[in-house]
Motif scaffolding. Sequence first.
Motif, PDB file in Angstrom:
ATOM      1  N   LYS A 198       0.851  -1.182   0.000  1.00 26.22           N
ATOM      2  CA  LYS A 198       0.000   0.000   0.000  1.00 26.22           C
ATOM      3  C   LYS A 198       0.889   1.234   0.000  1.00 26.22           C
ATOM      4  N   SER A 199       0.328   2.369  -0.421  1.00 30.83           N
ATOM      5  CA  SER A 199       1.168   3.558  -0.378  1.00 30.83           C
ATOM      6  C   SER A 199       0.415   4.758   0.182  1.00 30.83           C
ATOM      7  N   PHE A 200       1.202   5.688   0.623  1.00 28.01           N
ATOM      8  CA  PHE A 200       0.704   6.915   1.215  1.00 28.01           C
ATOM      9  C   PHE A 200       1.532   8.055   0.651  1.00 28.01           C
ATOM     10  N   ARG A 201       0.890   9.155   0.249  1.00 24.40           N
ATOM     11  CA  ARG A 201       1.624  10.241  -0.398  1.00 24.40           C
ATOM     12  C   ARG A 201       1.876  11.420   0.545  1.00 24.40           C
ATOM     13  N   LEU A 202       3.145  11.779   0.616  1.00 26.03           N
ATOM     14  CA  LEU A 202       3.536  12.964   1.377  1.00 26.03           C
ATOM     15  C   LEU A 202       3.936  14.055   0.397  1.00 26.03           C
ATOM     16  N   ALA A 203       3.677  15.293   0.749  1.00 21.91           N
ATOM     17  CA  ALA A 203       4.135  16.399  -0.086  1.00 21.91           C
ATOM     18  C   ALA A 203       5.579  16.707   0.272  1.00 21.91           C
ATOM     19  N   GLY A 204       6.459  16.661  -0.714  1.00 19.35           N
ATOM     20  CA  GLY A 204       7.878  16.938  -0.453  1.00 19.35           C
ATOM     21  C   GLY A 204       8.109  18.432  -0.306  1.00 19.35           C
ATOM     22  N   GLY A 205       9.157  18.797   0.419  1.00 16.77           N
ATOM     23  CA  GLY A 205       9.471  20.193   0.650  1.00 16.77           C
ATOM     24  C   GLY A 205       9.745  20.952  -0.643  1.00 16.77           C
ATOM     25  N   SER A 206      10.305  20.240  -1.640  1.00 20.09           N
ATOM     26  CA  SER A 206      10.688  20.897  -2.881  1.00 20.09           C
ATOM     27  C   SER A 206       9.547  20.895  -3.899  1.00 20.09           C
ATOM     28  N   GLY A 207       8.353  20.482  -3.475  1.00 20.06           N
ATOM     29  CA  GLY A 207       7.231  20.418  -4.394  1.00 20.06           C
ATOM     30  C   GLY A 207       7.101  19.074  -5.081  1.00 20.06           C
ATOM     31  N   ASN A 208       8.072  18.185  -4.841  1.00 20.73           N
ATOM     32  CA  ASN A 208       8.007  16.844  -5.402  1.00 20.73           C
ATOM     33  C   ASN A 208       7.338  15.897  -4.409  1.00 20.73           C
ATOM     34  N   HIS A 209       6.427  15.083  -4.922  1.00 21.42           N
ATOM     35  CA  HIS A 209       5.758  14.140  -4.039  1.00 21.42           C
ATOM     36  C   HIS A 209       6.709  13.051  -3.583  1.00 21.42           C
ATOM     37  N   HIS A 210       6.329  12.456  -2.502  1.00 24.45           N
ATOM     38  CA  HIS A 210       7.085  11.355  -1.919  1.00 24.45           C
ATOM     39  C   HIS A 210       6.047  10.305  -1.534  1.00 24.45           C
ATOM     40  N   ASP A 211       6.088   9.147  -2.190  1.00 19.88           N
ATOM     41  CA  ASP A 211       5.173   8.057  -1.846  1.00 19.88           C
ATOM     42  C   ASP A 211       5.892   7.078  -0.928  1.00 19.88           C
ATOM     43  N   VAL A 212       5.202   6.686   0.111  1.00 16.73           N
ATOM     44  CA  VAL A 212       5.750   5.756   1.082  1.00 16.73           C
ATOM     45  C   VAL A 212       4.976   4.447   0.949  1.00 16.73           C
ATOM     46  N   PHE A 213       5.680   3.340   0.816  1.00 16.12           N
ATOM     47  CA  PHE A 213       5.037   2.042   0.591  1.00 16.12           C
ATOM     48  C   PHE A 213       5.204   1.150   1.814  1.00 16.12           C
ATOM     49  N   PHE A 214       4.100   0.536   2.202  1.00 14.14           N
ATOM     50  CA  PHE A 214       4.131  -0.262   3.432  1.00 14.14           C
ATOM     51  C   PHE A 214       3.198  -1.462   3.325  1.00 14.14           C
ATOM     52  N   CYS A 215       3.411  -2.437   4.199  1.00 11.64           N
ATOM     53  CA  CYS A 215       2.546  -3.620   4.228  1.00 11.64           C
ATOM     54  C   CYS A 215       1.221  -3.255   4.875  1.00 11.64           C
ATOM     55  N   ASP A 216       0.169  -3.613   4.190  1.00 14.80           N
ATOM     56  CA  ASP A 216      -1.194  -3.378   4.605  1.00 14.80           C
ATOM     57  C   ASP A 216      -1.543  -4.088   5.913  1.00 14.80           C
ATOM     58  N   THR A 217      -0.885  -5.203   6.157  1.00 10.93           N
ATOM     59  CA  THR A 217      -1.234  -6.033   7.314  1.00 10.93           C
ATOM     60  C   THR A 217      -0.449  -5.622   8.561  1.00 10.93           C
ATOM     61  N   CYS A 218       0.872  -5.531   8.444  1.00 12.85           N
ATOM     62  CA  CYS A 218       1.676  -5.273   9.642  1.00 12.85           C
ATOM     63  C   CYS A 218       2.208  -3.842   9.723  1.00 12.85           C
ATOM     64  N   THR A 260       4.730  -2.439   8.235  1.00 14.67           N
ATOM     65  CA  THR A 260       6.165  -2.205   7.997  1.00 14.67           C
ATOM     66  C   THR A 260       6.348  -1.364   6.739  1.00 14.67           C
ATOM     67  N   TYR A 261       7.165  -0.305   6.865  1.00 19.14           N
ATOM     68  CA  TYR A 261       7.419   0.571   5.728  1.00 19.14           C
ATOM     69  C   TYR A 261       8.610   0.007   4.954  1.00 19.14           C
ATOM     70  N   LEU A 262       8.399  -0.340   3.696  1.00 19.10           N
ATOM     71  CA  LEU A 262       9.396  -1.081   2.919  1.00 19.10           C
ATOM     72  C   LEU A 262      10.246  -0.200   2.021  1.00 19.10           C
ATOM     73  N   TRP A 263       9.604   0.764   1.345  1.00 19.59           N
ATOM     74  CA  TRP A 263      10.375   1.653   0.482  1.00 19.59           C
ATOM     75  C   TRP A 263       9.616   2.926   0.189  1.00 19.59           C
ATOM     76  N   SER A 264      10.323   3.868  -0.439  1.00 21.04           N
ATOM     77  CA  SER A 264       9.755   5.156  -0.818  1.00 21.04           C
ATOM     78  C   SER A 264      10.012   5.386  -2.284  1.00 21.04           C
ATOM     79  N   ARG A 265       9.229   6.297  -2.817  1.00 23.37           N
ATOM     80  CA  ARG A 265       9.491   6.763  -4.171  1.00 23.37           C
ATOM     81  C   ARG A 265       9.458   8.281  -4.140  1.00 23.37           C
ATOM     82  N   TYR A 266      10.585   8.883  -4.485  1.00 23.36           N
ATOM     83  CA  TYR A 266      10.669  10.342  -4.528  1.00 23.36           C
ATOM     84  C   TYR A 266      10.517  10.752  -5.979  1.00 23.36           C
TER      85      TYR A 266
END
Length: 154
Positions: free
Chosen positions: A57-77, A79-85
């Motif tokens: 699953k992912s969650f989107r954060l607004a980056g300071g520079s105007g670029n989005h940052h998606d955070v990917f994590f397990c839906d069940t437990c 755990t945050y596995l990776w990000s995409r800037y």
Amino acid sequence: MNLEGGCACRAIRYKLTASPLIVHACHCRDCQRLTGSAFVINIWIEKKFVEASAVPKSFRLAGGSGNHHDVFFCDTCGTYLWSRYHGAPGDALFVRAGTLDNPDAVRPDVHIFTKSKQPWLNLPEDAPAFDSFYSIDKIWPAESKQRIGRKSSG
Ligand SMILES: [Zn+2]
Ligand SMILES: [Zn+2]
């Protein structure tokens, strides 16, 4: 290098089929908050070299520079596995090295956003460290620059 890892409940397992482009220790406030810790260790690697057994699953954060940052994590437990800037070159993911089966397999090549580093934490003296970000052209090995299509400027 063949690095494998996954989340705490093992619902998502992944394999990295290439070596990291570079490994970051990021001391920014976002990473401190997301990890609940002093810094995160991120493996910067092309998305195509991350083979996952299930889609996180992912969650989107607004980056300071105007670029989005998606955070990917397990839906069940959770755990945050990776990000995409979205500002980062090379269609890349930032895989959290603490989720590797053997986290000792990597060590940070560079420390970034040390302006918000925890004051009690002393970095290794030989570790390249930057207040915020750095110049890829200056820091990355030629091989990594080539992989994302950057010409080596020497
Ligand atoms: Zn899980
Ligand atoms: Zn960060």
